[in-house]
Design an enzyme around this catalytic site. Sequence first.
Site, PDB file in Angstrom:
ATOM      1  N   SER A   1       4.014  22.414 -19.088  1.00 52.95           N
ATOM      2  CA  SER A   1       2.936  22.729 -18.142  1.00 52.95           C
ATOM      3  C   SER A   1       2.745  24.214 -17.947  1.00 52.95           C
ATOM      4  O   SER A   1       1.945  24.631 -17.104  1.00 52.95           O
ATOM      5  CB  SER A   1       3.222  22.103 -16.770  1.00 52.95           C
ATOM      6  OG  SER A   1       3.151  20.712 -16.861  1.00 52.95           O
TER       7      SER A   1
ATOM      8  N   THR B   1       4.144  23.398 -13.152  1.00 57.26           N
ATOM      9  CA  THR B   1       3.723  24.761 -12.809  1.00 57.26           C
ATOM     10  C   THR B   1       4.831  25.467 -12.077  1.00 57.26           C
ATOM     11  O   THR B   1       5.383  24.919 -11.127  1.00 57.26           O
ATOM     12  CB  THR B   1       2.506  24.698 -11.863  1.00 57.26           C
ATOM     13  OG1 THR B   1       1.416  24.154 -12.581  1.00 57.26           O
ATOM     14  CG2 THR B   1       2.133  26.067 -11.322  1.00 57.26           C
TER      15      THR B   1
ATOM     16  N   THR C   1       0.732  28.690 -15.096  1.00 54.65           N
ATOM     17  CA  THR C   1       0.564  27.287 -15.510  1.00 54.65           C
ATOM     18  C   THR C   1      -0.373  27.168 -16.710  1.00 54.65           C
ATOM     19  O   THR C   1      -1.196  28.064 -16.957  1.00 54.65           O
ATOM     20  CB  THR C   1      -0.034  26.471 -14.339  1.00 54.65           C
ATOM     21  OG1 THR C   1      -0.033  25.086 -14.674  1.00 54.65           O
ATOM     22  CG2 THR C   1      -1.457  26.884 -14.018  1.00 54.65           C
TER      23      THR C   1
ATOM     24  N   ARG D   1     -11.930  24.159 -17.403  1.00 57.60           N
ATOM     25  CA  ARG D   1     -11.392  23.896 -16.054  1.00 57.60           C
ATOM     26  C   ARG D   1     -10.362  24.972 -15.658  1.00 57.60           C
ATOM     27  O   ARG D   1      -9.500  25.347 -16.419  1.00 57.60           O
ATOM     28  CB  ARG D   1     -10.729  22.517 -16.038  1.00 57.60           C
ATOM     29  CG  ARG D   1     -10.199  22.104 -14.671  1.00 57.60           C
ATOM     30  CD  ARG D   1      -8.711  22.315 -14.554  1.00 57.60           C
ATOM     31  NE  ARG D   1      -8.167  21.745 -13.323  1.00 57.60           N
ATOM     32  CZ  ARG D   1      -6.952  22.012 -12.869  1.00 57.60           C
ATOM     33  NH1 ARG D   1      -6.154  22.809 -13.526  1.00 57.60           N
ATOM     34  NH2 ARG D   1      -6.524  21.473 -11.755  1.00 57.60           N
ATOM     35  N   VAL D   2     -10.497  25.446 -14.437  1.00 57.88           N
ATOM     36  CA  VAL D   2      -9.510  26.364 -13.864  1.00 57.88           C
ATOM     37  C   VAL D   2      -8.990  25.717 -12.590  1.00 57.88           C
ATOM     38  O   VAL D   2      -9.767  25.159 -11.804  1.00 57.88           O
ATOM     39  CB  VAL D   2     -10.155  27.740 -13.549  1.00 57.88           C
ATOM     40  CG1 VAL D   2      -9.191  28.624 -12.774  1.00 57.88           C
ATOM     41  CG2 VAL D   2     -10.591  28.427 -14.845  1.00 57.88           C
ATOM     42  N   GLY D   3      -7.685  25.768 -12.380  1.00 62.27           N
ATOM     43  CA  GLY D   3      -7.091  25.151 -11.192  1.00 62.27           C
ATOM     44  C   GLY D   3      -6.840  26.147 -10.084  1.00 62.27           C
ATOM     45  O   GLY D   3      -7.440  27.225 -10.034  1.00 62.27           O
ATOM     46  N   ASP D   4      -5.953  25.764  -9.195  1.00 59.43           N
ATOM     47  CA  ASP D   4      -5.638  26.591  -8.033  1.00 59.43           C
ATOM     48  C   ASP D   4      -4.726  27.769  -8.360  1.00 59.43           C
ATOM     49  O   ASP D   4      -4.736  28.787  -7.670  1.00 59.43           O
ATOM     50  CB  ASP D   4      -4.925  25.733  -6.979  1.00 59.43           C
ATOM     51  CG  ASP D   4      -3.603  25.185  -7.530  1.00 59.43           C
ATOM     52  OD1 ASP D   4      -3.636  24.558  -8.624  1.00 59.43           O
ATOM     53  OD2 ASP D   4      -2.549  25.384  -6.907  1.00 59.43           O
TER      54      ASP D   4
ATOM     55  N   THR E   1       1.963  23.614  -6.261  1.00 60.68           N
ATOM     56  CA  THR E   1       1.931  22.919  -7.538  1.00 60.68           C
ATOM     57  C   THR E   1       1.244  21.571  -7.318  1.00 60.68           C
ATOM     58  O   THR E   1       1.190  21.073  -6.194  1.00 60.68           O
ATOM     59  CB  THR E   1       3.350  22.728  -8.113  1.00 60.68           C
ATOM     60  OG1 THR E   1       3.264  22.047  -9.368  1.00 60.68           O
ATOM     61  CG2 THR E   1       4.240  21.917  -7.192  1.00 60.68           C
ATOM     62  N   GLY E   2       0.726  21.001  -8.386  1.00 62.27           N
ATOM     63  CA  GLY E   2       0.076  19.706  -8.251  1.00 62.27           C
ATOM     64  C   GLY E   2      -1.414  19.798  -8.463  1.00 62.27           C
ATOM     65  O   GLY E   2      -1.904  20.729  -9.103  1.00 62.27           O
TER      66      GLY E   2
ATOM     67  N   GLY F   1      -4.651  20.819  -8.525  1.00 63.68           N
ATOM     68  CA  GLY F   1      -5.225  22.088  -8.108  1.00 63.68           C
ATOM     69  C   GLY F   1      -6.528  21.953  -7.346  1.00 63.68           C
ATOM     70  O   GLY F   1      -6.810  22.748  -6.440  1.00 63.68           O
TER      71      GLY F   1
HETATM   72  N1  ASP Z   1      -1.673  23.253  -9.935  1.00 62.32           N
HETATM   73  C1  ASP Z   1      -1.862  23.228 -11.354  1.00 62.32           C
HETATM   74  C2  ASP Z   1      -3.325  23.093 -11.652  1.00 62.32           C
HETATM   75  O1  ASP Z   1      -4.007  22.363 -10.963  1.00 62.32           O
HETATM   76  C3  ASP Z   1      -1.169  22.123 -12.066  1.00 62.32           C
HETATM   77  C4  ASP Z   1       0.169  21.695 -11.590  1.00 62.32           C
HETATM   78  O2  ASP Z   1       0.836  22.356 -10.830  1.00 62.32           O
HETATM   79  O3  ASP Z   1       0.593  20.645 -11.999  1.00 62.32           O
HETATM   80  O4  ASP Z   1      -3.775  23.664 -12.608  1.00 62.32           O
END
Ligand code: ASP
Length: 332
Positions: free
Chosen positions: A90, A192, A210, A220-223, A243-244, A246
């Site tokens: 990840s 992450t 990450t 796509r861009v996450g948090d 994490t998780g 986003g």
């Molecule tokens: N937070 C990250 C994202 O959404 C992914 C993750 O932590 O699993 O890109």
Amino acid sequence: MKRRKFLKRASLTGIGVAVGSNLIAKNSKEHRQSERLFSGVAKNFPIVISTWNTPNATLKAGELLEEGYSSLDAVEQGCMIEEADAKNQSVGYGGRPDRDGNVTLDACIMDKNGDYGAVVYMQNIVHAISVARKVMENTPHVMLAGKGAEEFAVSSGYKKTNLLTQASKVAWEEWKKSANYQPVINIENHDTIGMLAIDKNGDISGGCTTSGLAYKMAGRVGDSPVIGSGLFIDNEIGGATATGMGEEVLKTVGSFLIVELMRQGNSPQKACEEAIRRIVVKNSNFENFQVGYIAINKKGETGYYSIHEYFSVSIYENKTCKNHLSDFYNKN
Ligand code: ASP
């Protein structure tokens, strides 16, 4: 305790009392609580807290801090360990790709001065966290995306690398057979690394890096690279990182929220719990995704909480690194 050390700790505690009590109405229940939360003795610095079971990265950061390196150096070098580890699918090299087979990286870093740098949707460069630091230190900007980020990295001396390892390619080809986009909680795509560190001077920095959700849509861009969502540091108060899923962290500006809750006198633990609550109350769908938060305050107290079980954190404290299983919201 040596006099200098004692004075440093005493003044840290003093800062906490002033900040906490200024913002909260006198005589309120919260005010009394903030006095309690910000009183007491600061822990022994340095301290590092990272998302998930990341002992090598967390230990590396801790050891650098023991040697007297800054929290900024420690989080950068610590996060780089995960970025270079092909087994962590990840983050960085060996990260799982998007639907089209491209590994794209998001990362950011934030220091004690409130300065921040980020790269988003960057390809072909292993150490996104270092490039983020270079954006912070060597450009007039805070965020570079895609090709621009990659070109900036190359011009800064980073070499191009194909980030898609054989293992991640095979997994992606397997996924393509069904192309079913249903992120599996905790297992498939949540490694992450978000890291928060306090150095010997009591200064806080944080980093987050990450490859994002596995098999995400292209672009796509996450948090993780977004200030206030994946990471936020206020050196007077503390820091938080996520994490998780986003999208959910972005919608609730989770890390900023946690730092502001700590500013109001909440412990890092209470602040993380409230940030998770903000997500689940608005989301009948919360059974289907995971979010985990970690936080640290100026005294070195830590907190961590997630929606579902099996989130864990690595903490370096008193020269030892341990993995701790997190408490969680969904106990049904
Ligand atoms: N937070 C990250 C994202 O959404 C992914 C993750 O932590 O699993 O890109």
